[in-house]
Structure formats: C-alpha cells, structure tokens
Design an enzyme around this catalytic site. Structure first.
Site, PDB file in Angstrom:
ATOM      1  N   HIS A   1      -2.015  -3.340  -8.024  1.00 41.58           N
ATOM      2  CA  HIS A   1      -2.050  -3.789  -6.635  1.00 41.58           C
ATOM      3  C   HIS A   1      -1.212  -5.061  -6.437  1.00 41.58           C
ATOM      4  O   HIS A   1      -0.397  -5.148  -5.510  1.00 41.58           O
ATOM      5  CB  HIS A   1      -3.508  -4.026  -6.215  1.00 41.58           C
TER       6      HIS A   1
ATOM      7  N   HIS B   1       0.831  -1.210   0.000  1.00 41.48           N
ATOM      8  CA  HIS B   1       0.000   0.000   0.000  1.00 41.48           C
ATOM      9  C   HIS B   1       0.863   1.257   0.000  1.00 41.48           C
ATOM     10  O   HIS B   1       0.521   2.258  -0.629  1.00 41.48           O
ATOM     11  CB  HIS B   1      -0.929   0.008   1.230  1.00 41.48           C
TER      12      HIS B   1
END
Lengths: 362, 362
Positions: A261, A248
């Site tokens: 991601h 993140h």
C-alpha cells in the site's frame, strides 16, 4: 512512553507510543468484559502472540490466525472471525484485539463494528504503516475485487498500543512503505515536519528508535487533529488521501498484495505532485524535493510501466471521492498544504499519467 | 396519510403510513444524489418495482432482485448488492431503497451501512411485520449459521414509507406473523392497546385497512418512543425482544425460513408468558388471554414438537442478551409491562420448556 489522546467525545481513546510496550500491562485496562479474541496473521503470530496472551491472564482468550497479505483483506476473511466468535460464544461484552499490520487492523475493526452490531476492539499495530495510519481514525473495512476499502464502517478502537520495538523485525520494504505515509503528513499539513523528515531520513531508514518514535508521534498527532475535526470525512479528512486515489488504482491493477500500500501511495503522491506542478500550484523545485525524499526512503516514484492512462482513469472512477461522476483528487498547493478538488482539466490529468508512465518505461 | 417522526437528533426521520403511498411522490424528496439502487426480491419485484421506479424518473436507477426468504439473509446476499453497486459505480451519494419485507430491509440497511462506510437508504416495507418492526429503529444485519442477526450495524433510514394498500397482497400466514409483533407492543408497553387488539382482531385478520393503519401507527409510535430513549439497546430497547430469544432458537433449529419470524416470536412469547406465570408475575387468566389473542390471530402458541429443552438452551446461549454467561430474558409483569432479567431459576425455565413441548406433542 508517550500518550496521545484522540479527541472524539464519548469515543475518545489513547494512543500509547514507545519501545517495549507489549511487555507492559497496557491492553488489560481497556478490556471491559471477560472474553477476548486476538486476531493476527501467520507472520506476526510466532513473533508476538504469546506476549500479548501473557498480558491477558485470567480472561477467556480465543484467537484467529489469518493468512498474511492485502489479498486476504476480504469479506471471506472477516467471516472467519465471525465463525470463531460464534463458535466460542462471544457475547456483546467481548473485545477483539487486532495484532498485526493495517490489513489485520482493518478487518478486525470491521468485524468488531459488525459483530452483534458492534463490540469493543483494541489495536496493537506491528508495522510502521499501521502505527502511523490505519490505527488512528476508526476507518475499518475490506476490499472488493472492484475497489479497495469499498466495504467498511467507522468504528473507533478503545485504545492503540504502538510498540516501536516491533519495528526492528520489519522487512526493509515494509519500513519504507510506512515512511511513505509519514512523508504524506508533512506534505499535506506541516512543512516543518517535512523539513525534519528530509534531514532525518538516514536515521529513519536505519531504524533509529528515537527518530521513529518522533515520526510516529507527530504523524499520529496530525492524523488525530484532522480526524477530530472531521470524523466521517465530509471535508478536511479527505486530505489524508493524498496519493491514495492513484495508489488504489495501482494496487487494484497489479492485484492486491503485489505492490505494498505505501509503495502505491508513494507512486501516487508523485502523480499528484506532478499534476499539481502542471497546474502551477507547486514549483519544479518542490516536485524535485518530493521525488528526492521518496527516493531516499527507497520508495517507487513512478507507476508500474505496464499500466495505461485508461487503466488509471477507469479504476479511479470508482473512488469513494467521486461525486456525481466528477473525479476529485487531493492535490498540493506547495509543501505543507493540500486541497481536494475536481478543478483540473481532464487533459492535464491524462498528460500527467502519460508522462510518468513514459518515464517508467524508460 | 399519517406521519410519525422518529426522534433521533441528527438522524431523525419520518415514517409515512397510509393507503396508496407508493403511487405518491414520497421517495424522491429523500434522495440526495443522482444514483439510486432498489433492492427487492423475486416475490415483490413483479408487484411493486415498476411503481417505485416510475416515481424516480430522472435519476440513475439500478436494481438488485434477490431470492425470497429468511434463508437468503446472508453475507453472500449482501455481497450481491455490493457487486451491483460497484459494477454500476455508485458513489457515496447514492441511496439504496429497500422494497420488501424485513429480510430485504435488514440486508439493504446493512449494505447501506457498509458500502463506502455508509450511504443513505430508504425503507419501503411491503409486509405488516416490516411495517411495524424492522423498518423502525435502525437495526440492520444478516444471519450466521450459528445465530440470527449476529452480523449487523445500527443504521437509520432517511425515511420509511408504509403503504397499507400493499398488505392486501400478503398471504394470510404473513399477515398473522406481522400481527404477532403488533401484539408484542401491547404486551410490553400498552395494556389499553392490547385491549383494543383483542376487540379488533377479527377486523385485522379480515384485512380492514383502517384497523391495520391504526395498529401500524400505534406499533411504530411505541417502537419509536422506545428507540428514541435507547438507540443502541443498552436498556429499555431490549424489551422489544419479548419472545425473540425463544423465537430465534426455534428459527435456528428449524432452519431459517421454515417458521416465519412472527410465528416463532408468537410461540416464544407464550414461553415467556408461561415462565412469567410460573414465577408468579403473571396470572393464569392473563396467560389465557395471551394464548387466546395469538390463537385468534392464527398464530402458533406452542413450540415445534420435535425440539427439546436442551436444544432451546443450547441455541439460546448465543443470544445477544447473554451477559458473561448468564441468559437474560424479557419476561412479563402483567399485560402491558415487561422487564429484562436473569433472575429466574434455571429449573423453572427448563420446566416451562418441557411443559410446552409436552403440550406440543399432544
């Protein structure tokens, strides 16, 4: 078709996995009212929207087509869904259908959680990542400029339809990003699955439907087992975040949508593995295997060269796993076993970050 | 001080009611972490923020002061709360404190429901309306330009502290607006309470602390009983919305913040009573009593003269109680008994609207 049941009491739901499921009449039985709103994006709509609409004959069907990309996973996009639902006067018995990857699924689920304080939704994940990860477990939400997935809700779908045939249209980078999450399940929970993944990586990377279906089924099964034990993430569920706290930070630093991601999770998993190795919990040989399997999946194993340890530490300080100012990380105790801990010296974390950033700078 | 327990299993919580509670150490025991964020508005902050902060000595206290008014009950305002929480790095163990009326409570509760997928919150309601209504039952949310409270979540507070001393600072219009919801509890659930309210109205309107405490206690008790039976509003809880479907239409038509919520509910309750009377469920004498008690509370008994039946019908069509296109209303079967029904002729509803609009136009 294989069907897996996610056992959450009165919120239990099935995950159907198989090739060609979009052509079958699987969504319809999950719809309780007469109104439906399909939420999708500009990439997926031309490919699959018509097939899904065709299966909803006789219902009042509206649609929202959002721009494609993690950078649009915002409260503003969710508000576009609310606008459409209200313009078309959807009531509490409506069902939202998420047709797309994790971004569409997270936003649609969050919109369903909040619209009139909660309506039904169905997940039709069209990426490997969303089939193995975001479609299971009921986590929904959006990003905030200061942190990923910071705004959200737990809201379980009525069912999930994972059609493996759609993966054939997936760009190679997206397939790899999905495999990153598959590898994660082996690392945290199932050494034998990790062994199988090592052996099967060439077939997975070539898009072999049987190998993919097997990988998806076992990934969903592991996730469903973990979530059934800990729906709201007070304990074991946090292990699913291996590599995610680092990941993140990479996504936030690079700007959402730059690193996929799964790519950020891959580089983050290697940071977690490297730190675990420095703490004596993982052998050098295991670290090498973890690096090798990610490389075989064409995933990044190093963080972005331009980042600094301070950038990581600052971005990680807002992570949801931080408790009373102490950073907690998912680390490995060998392949197939993980733990959440804040029991590591700050200096060792900094050394790990510095080491892998140096490697990235060549 | 009286304490009422809202019985919701593992989400049960106490409501403390009494004079001077803000000076007592009641919030502190509800805080589980070390971080707190007080959300309030520009009107309430100068009056009570300091007293609440003083009771939180030793915790990390941040604050968000929002503009005052229903027109600010938006997703944008909630986003300001998220901004502050993330800037100040609040983690999952943080507690939000809602210090203000229903608008502050609804937005703070919704922010707490969504921040990191759910954190604790405490309600410190400072208006009569919020003490008897929005602080009990866990409904949180914001308005959308196309409908009131359309975006939200069910999220129960850890506790509610209703200090009746703060009502002395309330403008008379706000006191009346709160009394509208108190009257509602008598109408839908408790004829004896309605009788008591008729007899006690002069004391309530004069701000008599004992009478107010008694009215608040009984109102919260009724609401807590109803909510405990039906937390997510699949049945009996809908009765709490007597007058609200009409009222929301008035608020949306006039622009949020022009008519106070309680004022719109009052005019809406008279529309519901008038319709119930036309259907033969309520006598003319009962209708007259209902009109008289609202007038004694200085509340409007007629809708805005400039509205039309069509405006009402169009705005009511998006109500959350609409099921498959059929408008459902809370109507009265005498004083003390209500029902939710779509079993009324559309023409009778239109006649009711036209009749009371004609009265409003003099």
């Amino acid at each position: 078709m294989q069907t897996l049941n996610v056992d959450l009491g009165d919120r239990a739901y099935p995950i159907h996995i198989g090739a060609g499921l979009l052509q079958q009449d699987l969504v319809r039985p999950c719809i309780r009212g007469r109104q439906v709103c399909i939420v999708t994006n500009e990439t997926v709509a031309p490919l699959y929207l018509e097939a899904v609409e065709r299966s909803l004959d006789g219902l009042l069907v509206d649609r929202v087509v959002l721009p494609d990309g993690e950078q649009y996973k915002t409260l503003e996009s969710v508000n576009l869904i609310f606008d459409r639902l209200l313009e078309c006067r959807h009531n509490r018995t409506t069902t939202l259908i998420a047709l797309g990857g994790g971004v569409v699924g997270d936003m649609t689920g969050f919109a369903a959680a909040c619209y009139q304080r909660g309506v039904d939704f169905v997940q039709v994940p069209t990426t490997l990542l969303s089939q193995v990860d975001s479609s299971v477990g009921g986590k929904t939400g959006v990003n905030h400029p200061l942190g990923k997935n910071m705004i959200g809700a737990f809201h379980q779908p009525r069912c999930v339809i994972a059609d493996t045939a759609v993966l054939a249209s997936l760009p190679p980078r997206e397939l790899s990003a999905g495999i990153a999450e598959v590898i994660k399940y082996g690392l945290i929970y199932d050494a034998a699955f990790f062994d199988w993944l090592e052996a099967s990586m060439p077939r997975l990377m070539a898009g072999d439907p049987d190998a993919l279906a097997q990988a998806i089924y076992r990934s969903c099964e592991i996730k469903a087992e973990v979530v059934a034990q800990d729906e709201k993430e007070s304990g074991i569920r946090a292990l699913l975040n291996l590599g995610h706290t680092f990941g993140h930070a990479i996504e936030a630093d690079q700007g959402y949508g730059q690193w996929l991601h799964g790519e950020a999770v891959a580089a983050g998993t290697l940071l977690a593995a490297d730190l675990s190795c420095r703490l004596g919990w993982l052998s050098e040989a295991e670290l090498a295997r973890i690096e090798a399997i990610h490389e075989a999946a064409a995933l990044p194993v190093l963080p972005p060269a331009a980042m600094t340890p301070d950038a990581f530490l600052s971005l990680m300080a807002v992570d949801k796993k931080v408790l009373d100012g102490r950073l907690r990380l998912v680390l490995l105790k060998g392949i197939g076993e993980a733990l959440v801990t804040s029991d590591f010296p700050a200096d060792t974390l900094r050394e790990t970050l510095q080491h892998r950033l140096n490697l990235a700078r060549g």
